[in-house]
Write a protein that holds these residues in place. Sequence first.
Motif, short mmCIF file in Angstrom:
data_model
loop_
_atom_site.label_atom_id
_atom_site.label_comp_id
_atom_site.label_asym_id
_atom_site.label_seq_id
_atom_site.Cartn_x
_atom_site.Cartn_y
_atom_site.Cartn_z
N MET A 388 0.90 -1.26 -0.07
CA MET A 388 -0.01 -0.12 -0.13
C MET A 388 0.86 1.20 0.01
O MET A 388 1.65 1.46 0.98
N PHE A 390 1.39 5.30 0.01
CA PHE A 390 0.92 6.49 0.44
C PHE A 390 1.76 7.85 -0.46
O PHE A 390 2.93 7.86 -0.12
N VAL A 495 -3.59 6.89 -1.94
CA VAL A 495 -3.40 5.64 -1.44
C VAL A 495 -3.66 4.62 -2.66
O VAL A 495 -4.67 4.53 -3.24
#
Length: 528
Positions: A388, A390, A495
Motif C-alpha cells: 500500500m 501513500f 493511497v
Amino acid sequence: MINEFMQYCSRHALLDTGENIVVGVSGGADSMCLLFLLQSVRERLGLHLAVVHVNHHLRESAGRDAEYVRGICGEWKIPCRICDCDVMQYAAGNHLSTEEAGRILRYQAFERTLQELFGGHGKIAVAHNRNDRAETVLFHLFRGSGLRGLTGIGAMREHVIRPILYLDRARIESLLQEAGIRYCTDETNAEDMYARNRIRNHIIPYADQYICNRVVEHINDAADMIAEVEEYMSAQAGDIYEKVTRMCDGGLFIDAPALQTHPVILQKYVVRECMGYLTPSRKDITAAHMESVYRLLSGDVGKRIHLPYHLEAVREYDGVRIVHGECSGCRGAAESTDVDLTGLKPGDELAVPLGNQWLVSPAAKGVFREPVSGSQEDGVDTDSGPEMVFRIFDRENEWNVPEKAYTKCFDYDKIKGFLTIRGRRKGDYLTIRGDENHPIVRKRCQDYLVNEKIPRENRDRVLFLTEGEHVLWAVGLRISQYYKITDQTEKILQVQIRGGAGYGRDNSCTFDRRRGGEKNSGDRSENQ
C-alpha cells in the motif's frame, strides 16, 4: 548596530575569522540588511563573501530584482551569481508546492556555489528574522508539533547560519532607511496563497492589535525558553539512550522494561533519539512519530508500525526493534500495521508491504485469488507481494479525482490520527451519503459486507484502511463519504495498492499537473 550584530554572532558562534560565507540575497529588506551587516564586518573579520541570487521566474518583476542585486554587489565588490531556475517545472515534476520547490532549488544553488567557489568549506547565510521565527512557531503549533518544533528557527543548523534572527521586520526596515539602502518588494508576500503568508498577513497582526502588542517578541521569548527545556531534555535522554538501546541487525533495539523505569516524557525523547540515529534529518521527526513508537512499547508482541524513511518498528517479547526496510513474513488477519504519515512531504511516498494473504481481485465483489509465487500476473512481478503506497499532494485548481479500483484519494486535512492497515474488527463502520437532514450517516461494516454479498469465509480477508474504528477504505470496495475530497480540501492523500497477485498494471497512475489531474487507462470504477 554593528556591535549588536557582532555580539549576536559571537554568542551563537556564527562567524569565524577568515571564513567563507555564501549569502542568499533576494533583494528584499531582510536579505539586504543581512548583506549590509556582513559587508560592514567583512574587513574586521577577514570574511570571504559571495552572493547567490535565485531567480524563480514566478513574477514579472523578478528580473528587476536580479539586476538590483547584481548592481549592489558590483558597488561593494562582492562576487555575485545569478541562478535561473524553473520552479513551476520542478514543482510539477516532483509533486511539490511552488513554495517547497523554490526552497529546495535555492539551497541547491547555495550549496553548489559553496562547493564551486570555496571547495565546500564555509557557511551559508540566510536572512530569517524574528518575525519568521514567530510565524514558524505558530505554523508548527497549528500543524501539531513537539517541543523541538516550538523552538522555531535556530540561529545555526549544521553549516547554515541566520545572523539577523535577533531583528524584527520593522527594525530591519528602519536600519536600511538609516543606512540609505533601498530594497525590492515581492508583491506575492501580500497574497494568501501559502499558509505562512496567512499567518503573517492576518493572524499575527490581529493578535498584535486585539490580544497583546509585541506578540512577535513574546513568541520569540517563549521559543527561547522552550529551546532551553529542549536542550536539557535531550541531554537527559542521551544518557538514558546509552543504557537502554543496543545495535541490532539493520537498526536499533530498545529494551522496553529498562526504558519504562523512566518518566514518560524521557521515554519519548529516547524514542526520538533512536529514530534520529536511523534517519537522515531530525527535523522530520515529529511528536506523532515519537507517540506511535512509544505506544508500541506497551503493545502486543508482533505489532508493527511503518514510518517515513522506510523505517519499521516491531514489538518483540522484550522490547521494540526499529529497522530500515520491511520485516519479512506476512501478517495474519488479526495483525495490524499503524501508518504514521506525519513526516511525509509532497513528492515523497511511503510504501507498506501487505503480504499475500490480502488478495482481493479487481472485480472487488468477493472474488479472491490465491498467491502466485514466483510468477507474473497482469505484467506485475508478484514475488514481493502487494504493498500500500501513500502520497500527499497539495490541492490545485481543476484537480481530477482518480476513479480506479485500487487508487483512491482522500481529504488529508480530515485525518487527525494514525491510520491502520488491518482486517475488520467489531465496531468498524463506514460513512455513506444520507439525506438532507443527515448528509453523512454511519453503516456497520458487517452490514455493508453482507449487502455487498461478500461470502462469509472471505469477509475477514477484506483489507481495511482505518482511523480508529472509522474505515477510510474497504480496499477494492468503497471509501467513506466523510473523507471524500471537497472544494475546501487543501491537501490530498492518495493511497494505491501496487504489485502482487490480483493487482494489475491498470492500477498505476501518473499525475499530469498541466491539466491538474491524473492520466490513466484501463479499469475504472466509481470512487464511491
